[in-house]
Design an enzyme around this catalytic site. Structure first.
Site: not given
Length: 296
Positions: A134, A163, A204
């Site tokens: 992330y 992400k 996401v």
């Protein structure tokens, strides 16, 4: 683990005593799965993970794994103040039956690449689970550059997704130019169409907590290259999607959930429910969206 499609960063619902409402969370998860979401990401920023105890986190993961069954994977976001705590949570997520991990940089301490690589490597290798990195320099102050992401992916076979929440869609093409190994997810709601055009294959999502059907439809249209239909839906959705990109995004998304009948706006401190002109503006944007909501 299939890293693709729309995966909600699920909110954590609290009851009037600010305890985790597991019954509602199961209903909420079922609704989003039935609407076409391809996975559930728990304990992330939107899930108010920093306010949850380790015991609460594990209980949430157990509930979601049981709720999802074999329909979609449950992914645990891993974040903490220390490497040891992150490794422990990663192992607990594997024991609970999660299929993947979303690995965040550590809270508070913003180390250099040598330190961050060591931290990430320990978490990634703590379990055999497939991992997503992330990258959110806006929120966490740590920026994983495309070259660093590619370096990490080359060294760890179970790092299989990223992400990307830098808000710069050029990062997607930059990562893709360096490695084809990673599935790239857009992590900010108001860049999803642009991100897919740049090569992302997953999202996401935040507002999906209140509008799962619209989120899934927007993703599918953009991925299929149906630009006219995608942008028509995107233009309607954008005033709401932009709520995902401001400091009070948790309060705003929970307010939208409450007003659309799927959740409540309760948050744990230090956050407070929004009031005054902020609330009026949010409710005004939502009212307009509901009045002009397109038929899917």
């Amino acid at each position: 683990m299939q890293w693709k499609g729309v995966m909600p960063a699920m909110t954590t619902c609290f009851d009037p005593q600010l305890q985790v409402d597991h019954t509602f969370m199961a209903r909420h998860a079922n609704w989003m799965i039935d609407s076409g979401c391809t996975g559930l990401i728990m304990l992330g920023s939107l899930g108010e993970a920093a306010t949850l105890s380790t015991e609460e986190k594990i209980a949430i993961l157990n509930n979601m794994v049981q709720t999802a069954g074999q329909r979609v994977p449950v992914v645990a976001a891993i974040s903490s103040l220390s490497t040891a705590e992150s490794v422990s949570l990663a192992k607990a997520a594997a024991t609970a039956g999660c299929k993947g991990l979303m690995v965040l940089p550590p809270y508070v301490y913003k180390g250099d690449w040598r330190e961050m690589k060591a931290y990430l490597s320990e978490v990634i290798t703590a379990t055999p689970l497939s991992c997503m990195l992330y990258n959110n320099p806006v929120s966490y102050g740590t920026d994983f550059l495309p070259e660093q992401i590619a370096e990490l992916a080359a060294e760890h076979s179970n790092l299989q997704a990223v992400k990307e929440s830098s808000t710069d869609v050029r990062r997607i093409t930059a990562i893709r130019a360096l490695t084809n190994k990673l599935s790239i997810f857009v992590g900010v709601d108001d860049a999803i169409v642009e991100g897919i055009a740049a090569g992302a294959t997953g999202w996401v999502a935040g507002l999906v907590n209140a509008f799962p059907k619209e989120s899934v439809q927007l993703f599918r249209l953009a991925l299929a290259g149906k630009d006219e239909e995608a942008f028509a839906l995107y233009r309607w959705f954008l005033p709401l999607l932009r709520m995902d990109t401001v400091p009070k995004f948790i309060q705003l998304i929970k307010l939208v959930q409450q007003e659309t009948g799927m959740g409540n706006e309760r948050v744990r401190g230090p956050r407070l429910e929004i009031t005054g002109h902020e609330r009026d503006e949010a409710l005004g944007a939502l009212a307009h969206a509901m009045q002009t909501r397109p038929a899917l």
